[in-house]
Design an enzyme around this catalytic site. Structure first.
Site, PDB file in Angstrom:
ATOM      1  CD  GLU A   1     -23.829  -3.629  36.181  1.00  0.00           C
ATOM      2  OE1 GLU A   1     -23.009  -3.519  37.094  1.00  0.00           O
ATOM      3  OE2 GLU A   1     -23.622  -4.313  35.157  1.00  0.00           O
TER       4      GLU A   1
ATOM      5  CD  GLU B   1     -30.945  -2.193  25.152  1.00  0.00           C
ATOM      6  OE1 GLU B   1     -31.930  -2.718  25.706  1.00  0.00           O
ATOM      7  OE2 GLU B   1     -29.811  -2.178  25.659  1.00  0.00           O
TER       8      GLU B   1
ATOM      9  CE  LYS C   1     -34.147 -16.022  36.221  1.00  0.00           C
ATOM     10  NZ  LYS C   1     -33.666 -16.545  34.914  1.00  0.00           N
TER      11      LYS C   1
ATOM     12  CB  CYS D   1     -25.675  -3.087  28.311  1.00  0.00           C
ATOM     13  SG  CYS D   1     -24.195  -3.186  29.323  1.00  0.00           S
TER      14      CYS D   1
HETATM   15  P1  NAD Z   1     -34.127  -9.530  30.595  1.00  0.00           P
HETATM   16  O1  NAD Z   1     -34.494  -8.356  31.408  1.00  0.00           O
HETATM   17  O2  NAD Z   1     -35.131 -10.066  29.641  1.00  0.00           O
HETATM   18  O3  NAD Z   1     -33.719 -10.768  31.507  1.00  0.00           O
HETATM   19  C1  NAD Z   1     -32.678 -10.683  32.431  1.00  0.00           C
HETATM   20  C2  NAD Z   1     -32.897 -11.701  33.534  1.00  0.00           C
HETATM   21  O4  NAD Z   1     -34.073 -11.344  34.262  1.00  0.00           O
HETATM   22  C3  NAD Z   1     -33.123 -13.125  33.054  1.00  0.00           C
HETATM   23  O5  NAD Z   1     -32.495 -14.003  33.954  1.00  0.00           O
HETATM   24  C4  NAD Z   1     -34.638 -13.286  33.123  1.00  0.00           C
HETATM   25  O6  NAD Z   1     -35.057 -14.615  33.303  1.00  0.00           O
HETATM   26  C5  NAD Z   1     -34.955 -12.455  34.356  1.00  0.00           C
HETATM   27  N1  NAD Z   1     -36.304 -11.888  34.399  1.00  0.00           N
HETATM   28  C6  NAD Z   1     -37.060 -11.448  33.372  1.00  0.00           C
HETATM   29  N2  NAD Z   1     -38.224 -10.932  33.840  1.00  0.00           N
HETATM   30  C7  NAD Z   1     -38.191 -11.040  35.191  1.00  0.00           C
HETATM   31  C8  NAD Z   1     -39.078 -10.684  36.234  1.00  0.00           C
HETATM   32  N3  NAD Z   1     -40.262 -10.089  35.984  1.00  0.00           N
HETATM   33  N4  NAD Z   1     -38.726 -10.950  37.514  1.00  0.00           N
HETATM   34  C9  NAD Z   1     -37.530 -11.519  37.792  1.00  0.00           C
HETATM   35  N5  NAD Z   1     -36.645 -11.886  36.837  1.00  0.00           N
HETATM   36  C10 NAD Z   1     -36.957 -11.640  35.555  1.00  0.00           C
HETATM   37  O7  NAD Z   1     -32.787  -9.132  29.834  1.00  0.00           O
HETATM   38  P2  NAD Z   1     -31.979  -9.978  28.752  1.00  0.00           P
HETATM   39  O8  NAD Z   1     -32.797 -10.017  27.503  1.00  0.00           O
HETATM   40  O9  NAD Z   1     -31.534 -11.247  29.369  1.00  0.00           O
HETATM   41  O10 NAD Z   1     -30.672  -9.064  28.527  1.00  0.00           O
HETATM   42  C11 NAD Z   1     -30.597  -8.049  27.579  1.00  0.00           C
HETATM   43  C12 NAD Z   1     -30.851  -6.706  28.230  1.00  0.00           C
HETATM   44  O11 NAD Z   1     -29.960  -6.543  29.319  1.00  0.00           O
HETATM   45  C13 NAD Z   1     -30.574  -5.528  27.320  1.00  0.00           C
HETATM   46  O12 NAD Z   1     -31.567  -4.572  27.543  1.00  0.00           O
HETATM   47  C14 NAD Z   1     -29.241  -4.999  27.801  1.00  0.00           C
HETATM   48  O13 NAD Z   1     -28.997  -3.648  27.526  1.00  0.00           O
HETATM   49  C15 NAD Z   1     -29.316  -5.270  29.248  1.00  0.00           C
HETATM   50  N6  NAD Z   1     -27.975  -5.365  29.852  1.00  0.00           N
HETATM   51  C16 NAD Z   1     -27.512  -4.330  30.594  1.00  0.00           C
HETATM   52  C17 NAD Z   1     -26.224  -4.373  31.149  1.00  0.00           C
HETATM   53  C18 NAD Z   1     -25.632  -3.235  31.941  1.00  0.00           C
HETATM   54  O14 NAD Z   1     -24.553  -3.397  32.502  1.00  0.00           O
HETATM   55  N7  NAD Z   1     -26.273  -2.089  32.013  1.00  0.00           N
HETATM   56  C19 NAD Z   1     -25.457  -5.499  30.948  1.00  0.00           C
HETATM   57  C20 NAD Z   1     -25.975  -6.542  30.179  1.00  0.00           C
HETATM   58  C21 NAD Z   1     -27.242  -6.466  29.644  1.00  0.00           C
HETATM   59  O1  6OD Z   2     -17.534  -4.875  32.376  1.00  0.00           O
HETATM   60  C1  6OD Z   2     -18.393  -4.891  33.265  1.00  0.00           C
HETATM   61  O2  6OD Z   2     -18.096  -4.932  34.471  1.00  0.00           O
HETATM   62  C2  6OD Z   2     -19.822  -4.848  32.917  1.00  0.00           C
HETATM   63  N1  6OD Z   2     -20.690  -4.814  33.939  1.00  0.00           N
HETATM   64  C3  6OD Z   2     -20.200  -4.869  31.610  1.00  0.00           C
HETATM   65  C4  6OD Z   2     -21.521  -4.822  31.159  1.00  0.00           C
HETATM   66  C5  6OD Z   2     -21.784  -5.083  29.884  1.00  0.00           C
HETATM   67  C6  6OD Z   2     -23.101  -5.097  29.362  1.00  0.00           C
HETATM   68  O3  6OD Z   2     -23.513  -5.852  28.524  1.00  0.00           O
END
Ligand code: NAD
Ligand code: 6OD
Length: 484
Positions: free
Chosen positions: A252, A388, A177, A286
């Site tokens: 992540e 964040e 998804k 992130c």
């Molecule tokens: P989000 O958590 O709002 O959504 C991520 C995904 O989860 C979406 O597909 C959403 O539809 C789904 N989702 C939301 N609530 C859910 C639930 N209760 N059950 C199942 N699925 C659910 O995140 P976002 O706003 O899409 O992304 C931004 C966030 O992601 C930031 O906090 C960022 O730091 C983090 N992020 C982390 C990494 C990493 O590698 N650590 C990478 C990218 C983004």
């Molecule tokens: O480079 C990657 O493999 C990775 N997981 C990056 C994550 C970025 C976060 O926004």
């Protein structure tokens, strides 16, 4: 208008829950209608994944799976321009960024796990027995089953393929998804998968989180594992649900990453690197640095240089070759970021630059742009230094000693990525080893070797992915003991 469908058991289908809009963040226009998957659609996707595990897909050797993943990598490269256009339509990110990072990494993620699959072995243990005949134990790596892959919107193709490729290499099937904000590259990937893989191996469902396809995946009893990238609070909610049925999880999550610049750093490299680490993808990575710490003797000079760099970004149309800075992903996300801009002022920040919405006097005024923003002057307990924001913004703090800056860097509920800028090799080791974080870059930022363990500590995640670490998560060890 373009219609983006689901892929279930090898067939492109509409969703039982209707359609939702896909909006271009550059100008606020609806660019596609997206099929909304119901819980029943998700169930059909899961059953398709189960069926092929027991049939065609389950009979492939790991080498055969690796060869198919190589084909997927090649096909993404052949359709590079289609993927590029789709990623830009969803995110508005500058073409140069998507062309240099997102799409090449989409292909590279399949190639690395195709290569990894070819050398994936297992251990054996010889054992003595009381009758002197002995036994041999060998360890088999078995797939987990149907894996639910839930992805965010910031690096849509990169982050999805980073999880799908190892899951398939290890022999699982997937129900994927993408974020509701970024359905396009996932749908193109589904086209590629439908050409190359047996039906049911890669299933795509579109939708939202709670009460929608996301929840249907996390609560489905036949999903064996959830691999999720997104907000920490979403990860926590999913983990509670996954506890029922003991689903394996790999997360992540969010970050509030520090960049630490010592007086002895190569000044120009540190400025250029910090501009990248704060502002890449409009701060929506992130790994981006939202907390910058600069040693006192170079503080004023560094703040000024970062300001000059931030003000030189060109905000605009992603296809314009001058553009270096795109919009935020959505109206809602811009409201969140702007609320932090207001909060910083309330908390007493000095605004070095930015802090508002730019004006274009054309259709881009309907897009979701904000200005690159820098603050100074806040105490470390300010909310904008703790929470964040996920936007193009940082606070720059002054420090006087190694121990002081390490304490400030570690005083966070997150621990994903840090960067340290110094030319003193002993200091580089000393500081890196004491920072509480999954990744530390010294004199660079976001330099990736896909074999290395990637993930966060504290609220930034659970588990590590990358190379063999991914294959370890996506497979279960089973011991077979044979009495000789
Ligand atoms: P989000 O958590 O709002 O959504 C991520 C995904 O989860 C979406 O597909 C959403 O539809 C789904 N989702 C939301 N609530 C859910 C639930 N209760 N059950 C199942 N699925 C659910 O995140 P976002 O706003 O899409 O992304 C931004 C966030 O992601 C930031 O906090 C960022 O730091 C983090 N992020 C982390 C990494 C990493 O590698 N650590 C990478 C990218 C983004
Ligand atoms: O480079 C990657 O493999 C990775 N997981 C990056 C994550 C970025 C976060 O926004």
């Amino acid at each position: 208008m373009k219609e983006l469908q689901l892929l279930i058991d090898g067939e492109f289908v509409n969703g039982e829950a209707g359609w939702f809009d896909n909006v271009n963040p550059v100008n606020g226009e609806v660019v596609a209608k997206v099929a909304h998957a119901s819980a029943a659609d998700v169930d059909r996707a899961v059953q398709a994944g189960k069926k092929t595990m027991l049939g065609e897909w389950g009979n492939f050797s790991i080498q055969e799976r690796g060869a198919l993943l190589s084909k997927v990598a090649n096909r993404i490269t052949e359709r590079f321009d289609d993927f590029l256009e789709a990623e830009i339509a969803d995110t508005g990110k500058p073409k140069s960024l998507a062309a240099n990072i997102d799409i090449p990494r989409g292909a590279a993620n399949f190639q690395i796990f195709a290569d990894q699959a070819r050398s994936f072995g297992s251990e054996s243990f010889m054992q003595s027995t009381p009758d002197g005949k002995g036994a041999v134990n060998y360890v088999q790596r078995v797939p987990l089953g149907v894996v639910g892959v839930i992805c965010p919107w910031n690096l849509p193709l990169l982050l999805m393929t980073w999880k799908v490729a190892p899951a398939l290499a290890a022999g699982n099937t997937v129900v994927v998804k993408p974020s509701e904000e970024t359905p396009s590259t996932a749908t193109l990937l589904a086209e590629v998968m439908a050409e190359i893989l047996p039906p049911g191996v890669f299933n795509l469902v579109h939708g939202f989180g709670p009460g929608s396809a996301g929840e249907a995946i996390t609560t489905h009893p036949d999903i064996s594992a959830i691999t999720f990238t997104g907000e920490s609070s979403t990860g926590e909610a999913i983990m509670k649900i996954a506890a029922e049925g003991m689903k394996a999880v790999s997360f992540e999550l969010g970050g509030k990453n520090p960049a630490i610049i010592f007086e002895d750093a190569d000044f120009d490299a540190a400025v250029a690197g910090t501009l990248r680490s704060v502002f890449t993808n409009c701060g929506q990575v992130c790994l981006c640095s939202e907390r910058v710490y600069v040693e006192r003797p170079i503080f004023d000079k560094f703040v000024n240089a970062l300001k000059v760099g931030a003000q030189s970004f060109v905000l605009g149309d992603p296809y314009d070759s001058e553009t270096s800075f795109g919009p935020l992903i959505s109206k809602e996300h811009r409201e969140k970021v702007l609320s932090y801009f207001d909060l910083a002022v309330e908390e007493g920040a000095t605004v070095i630059c930015g802090g508002g919405i730019p004006t274009f006097n054309n259709e881009l005024d309907n897009g979701f742009f904000v200005e690159p923003t820098i603050w100074t002057g806040l105490p470390e307990n300010a909310r904008v230094i703790k929470e964040e924001i996920f936007g193009p913004v940082c606070h720059i703090q002054v420090f006087d000693s190694e121990s002081e800056v390490i304490e400030m860097a570690n005083d966070s509920e997150y621990g994903l990525a840090a960067s340290v800028w110094t030319q003193n090799i002993s200091r580089a080791h000393r500081v890196s080893q004491r920072i509480e974080s999954g990744i530390v870059w010294v004199n660079d930022w976001y330099l990736r070797d896909l074999r290395t363990p990637f993930g966060g500590v504290k609220r930034s995640g659970l588990g590590r992915e990358g190379g063999i670490y991914s294959l370890n998560f996506y497979s279960e060890l089973k011991n077979i003991c044979i009495k000789l």
